[in-house]
Enzyme design. Structure first.
Site, mmCIF file in Angstrom:
data_model
loop_
_atom_site.group_PDB
_atom_site.id
_atom_site.type_symbol
_atom_site.label_atom_id
_atom_site.label_comp_id
_atom_site.label_asym_id
_atom_site.label_seq_id
_atom_site.Cartn_x
_atom_site.Cartn_y
_atom_site.Cartn_z
ATOM 1 N N VAL A 56 1.403 29.593 -68.826
ATOM 2 C CA VAL A 56 2.412 29.601 -67.767
ATOM 3 C C VAL A 56 2.169 28.357 -66.917
ATOM 4 O O VAL A 56 1.057 28.133 -66.442
ATOM 5 C CB VAL A 56 2.303 30.867 -66.895
ATOM 6 C CG1 VAL A 56 3.445 30.929 -65.896
ATOM 7 C CG2 VAL A 56 2.260 32.136 -67.764
ATOM 8 N N HIS A 113 -1.195 18.473 -66.305
ATOM 9 C CA HIS A 113 -0.174 19.466 -65.952
ATOM 10 C C HIS A 113 -0.860 20.830 -65.906
ATOM 11 O O HIS A 113 -1.198 21.396 -66.950
ATOM 12 C CB HIS A 113 0.970 19.462 -66.975
ATOM 13 C CG HIS A 113 2.213 20.117 -66.474
ATOM 14 N ND1 HIS A 113 3.453 19.562 -66.648
ATOM 15 C CD2 HIS A 113 2.418 21.274 -65.796
ATOM 16 C CE1 HIS A 113 4.373 20.340 -66.103
ATOM 17 N NE2 HIS A 113 3.753 21.403 -65.589
ATOM 18 N N VAL A 114 -1.103 21.329 -64.704
ATOM 19 C CA VAL A 114 -1.827 22.596 -64.572
ATOM 20 C C VAL A 114 -1.070 23.715 -65.276
ATOM 21 O O VAL A 114 0.168 23.712 -65.340
ATOM 22 C CB VAL A 114 -2.093 22.967 -63.093
ATOM 23 C CG1 VAL A 114 -3.003 21.960 -62.445
ATOM 24 C CG2 VAL A 114 -0.818 23.146 -62.318
ATOM 25 N N HIS A 115 -1.817 24.669 -65.805
ATOM 26 C CA HIS A 115 -1.215 25.802 -66.495
ATOM 27 C C HIS A 115 -2.213 26.963 -66.541
ATOM 28 O O HIS A 115 -3.422 26.754 -66.570
ATOM 29 C CB HIS A 115 -0.756 25.422 -67.905
ATOM 30 C CG HIS A 115 -1.830 24.797 -68.741
ATOM 31 N ND1 HIS A 115 -2.222 23.476 -68.578
ATOM 32 C CD2 HIS A 115 -2.603 25.303 -69.728
ATOM 33 C CE1 HIS A 115 -3.183 23.202 -69.454
ATOM 34 N NE2 HIS A 115 -3.442 24.304 -70.149
ATOM 35 N N LEU A 116 -1.670 28.141 -66.535
ATOM 36 C CA LEU A 116 -2.451 29.374 -66.561
ATOM 37 C C LEU A 116 -2.425 29.950 -67.972
ATOM 38 O O LEU A 116 -1.353 30.149 -68.537
ATOM 39 C CB LEU A 116 -1.853 30.388 -65.569
ATOM 40 C CG LEU A 116 -2.453 31.786 -65.569
ATOM 41 C CD1 LEU A 116 -3.904 31.769 -65.096
ATOM 42 C CD2 LEU A 116 -1.619 32.705 -64.683
#
Length: 159
Positions: A56, A113-116
């Site tokens: 996400v 690009h940060v993402h979970l």
């Protein structure tokens, strides 16, 4: 001696991993997109720890976790919660790992690009980050995983 396990479809992905010249969150492969919101999206991980492994990410390109505004962080959270619902309905996992890998040393394959990560887990599973022989078996093709999760995705984020 261990018997070989074949997953020939993965070779294509492994060979292109270091050759990407685009951000997979800003310019995602649409067949791997499971859901979109106004400020975030959910994609199936091309290199999953287990079947159903989702990522996400905010729609805005940033590698700085602290730069997420409240609306972006809220939508990432809401989409992750919807992902848990879809994964429960589709795969009935016994639990989940959710995590942010910030920086290459912390395991981030995509630093800018940060993402979970949302990773379903099952009692007795042995595929999660294997330490012996680097062997992992995924019983389902990624496109089928994406299709099944889109079908199970709760409203209002269904594409």
């Amino acid at each position: 001696m261990p018997k070989p396990l074949w997953a020939p479809w993965r070779l294509e992905y492994v060979q292109q991993a270091d050759e990407l010249d685009r951000c997979i969150f800003c310019d995602p492969e649409e067949e791997l997109v499971v859901a979109r919101g106004e400020r975030a999206l959910v994609v199936v991980n091309r290199f999953p720890y287990s079947s159903g492994h989702l990522m996400v990410a905010p729609a805005r390109h940033t590698g700085d976790f602290g730069a997420l505004d409240v609306a972006e962080a809220s939508e990432v959270h809401a989409l992750a919660a919807s992902g848990l619902d879809a994964l429960r309905a589709t795969y009935a996992p016994d639990g989940f790992n959710l995590g942010w890998n910030l920086g290459r040393v912390a395991g981030a394959g995509i630093e800018d690009h940060v993402h979970l990560h949302v990773v379903p887990r099952w009692n007795g599973d042995t595929n999660f980050m294997p330490v012996l022989a680097d062997v992992k078996v995924l019983p389902e093709h990624l496109l089928e995983t994406a299709r099944r999760l889109r079908a199970a995705w709760p409203e209002p984020n269904r594409r």
